[in-house]
Write a protein that holds these residues in place. Structure first.
Motif, short mmCIF file in Angstrom:
data_model
loop_
_atom_site.label_atom_id
_atom_site.label_comp_id
_atom_site.label_asym_id
_atom_site.label_seq_id
_atom_site.Cartn_x
_atom_site.Cartn_y
_atom_site.Cartn_z
N ARG A 71 0.79 -1.23 0.00
CA ARG A 71 0.00 0.00 0.00
C ARG A 71 0.82 1.27 0.00
NH1 ARG A 71 -3.40 -3.68 2.30
NH2 ARG A 71 -5.60 -3.48 1.81
N ALA A 72 2.06 1.16 0.43
CA ALA A 72 2.94 2.34 0.48
C ALA A 72 4.32 1.91 0.01
CB ALA A 72 3.00 2.89 1.90
N PRO A 73 4.96 2.69 -0.85
CA PRO A 73 6.29 2.33 -1.33
C PRO A 73 7.24 2.05 -0.16
CG PRO A 73 5.47 4.20 -2.56
CD PRO A 73 4.50 3.97 -1.42
N GLY A 74 7.81 0.85 -0.15
CA GLY A 74 8.77 0.49 0.89
C GLY A 74 8.15 -0.18 2.09
N ASP A 75 6.83 -0.46 2.07
CA ASP A 75 6.23 -1.17 3.20
C ASP A 75 6.77 -2.61 3.21
OD1 ASP A 75 4.75 -2.47 1.20
OD2 ASP A 75 2.84 -1.61 1.80
N ALA A 76 6.37 -3.39 4.21
CA ALA A 76 6.91 -4.75 4.38
C ALA A 76 6.66 -5.63 3.15
CB ALA A 76 6.33 -5.39 5.63
N VAL A 77 5.46 -5.54 2.58
CA VAL A 77 5.15 -6.35 1.40
C VAL A 77 5.99 -5.90 0.21
CG1 VAL A 77 3.35 -7.06 -0.22
CG2 VAL A 77 2.83 -6.91 2.22
N GLY A 78 6.13 -4.60 0.02
CA GLY A 78 6.96 -4.09 -1.05
C GLY A 78 8.40 -4.54 -0.92
N ARG A 79 8.93 -4.55 0.30
CA ARG A 79 10.30 -5.01 0.55
C ARG A 79 10.42 -6.52 0.28
NH1 ARG A 79 13.85 -1.23 0.03
NH2 ARG A 79 13.00 0.69 0.85
N GLU A 80 9.39 -7.27 0.64
CA GLU A 80 9.41 -8.71 0.35
C GLU A 80 9.40 -8.95 -1.16
OE1 GLU A 80 7.01 -12.82 1.54
OE2 GLU A 80 6.18 -10.89 2.18
N LEU A 81 8.60 -8.18 -1.88
CA LEU A 81 8.57 -8.30 -3.34
C LEU A 81 9.92 -7.91 -3.94
CD1 LEU A 81 5.01 -6.83 -3.81
CD2 LEU A 81 5.71 -9.11 -4.59
N LEU A 82 10.53 -6.85 -3.45
CA LEU A 82 11.84 -6.42 -3.93
C LEU A 82 12.88 -7.50 -3.68
CD1 LEU A 82 13.68 -4.21 -5.14
CD2 LEU A 82 13.94 -3.31 -2.81
#
Length: 165
Positions: free
Chosen positions: A98-109
């Protein structure tokens, strides 16, 4: 006349190596009818956690299938037509990033191989939010697969029709 070769079961280490050595596989989820729904997917394999991860968007059919019935399998081919591995278990869905750099975004990265990481990390994380990306996690409750050691032909990428070459 000698007996024809028979498939041999792969050990856990061989299965894990096969899963680690590939990036594409076929994810099978369960449709409402009970039939499998299969999708070719890019995945990552975490051998220590025995966990397969996939990136997808929240509007995909496979997400709805997993919400209704978490049973899923990943089928991965080895280097020949006789070798394969399957990871099966109950899939879990992350929240949508939902926000750039949130936990899910970091997991995807973290799922992107180091050599393929985008230079513009912030722009990549923003794109994940815009695409409503999430992670499908498949803990491998069971791994299985076989090999048939007969010098089978190595898989080759399909060739375009002659008219297109």
């Amino acid at each position: 006349m000698s007996d024809p070769p028979t498939p041999r079961s792969l050990s856990d280490d061989e299965l894990s190596d096969l899963l680690s050595g590939q990036r594409f596989g076929t994810l099978a989820t369960v449709k409402r009818s009970g039939h499998p729904h299969m999708s070719t997917m890019v995945y990552t394999w975490d051998p220590e956690a025995r966990l397969v991860r996939f990136s997808t968007t929240g509007d995909r059919l496979k997400v709805r299938h997993i919400q209704a019935d978490p049973r899923a399998s990943l089928h991965v081919l080895g280097g020949d037509v006789w070798t394969f591995a399957v990871a099966e278990g109950d899939a879990e869905l992350s929240e949508t990033t939902r926000a750039p750099g949130d936990a899910v975004g970091r997991e995807l990265l973290a799922m992107v191989p180091e050599e393929e990481r985008p230079e513009g990390e912030q722009a990549f994380l923003e794109r994940l939010v815009a695409e409503r990306r999430l992670v499908i996690r498949l803990p491998a409750a069971r791994l299985y697969g076989t090999a048939l050691d007969i010098g089978a032909p190595v898989l080759q990428p399909p060739q375009p029709p002659r008219a297109l070459r």
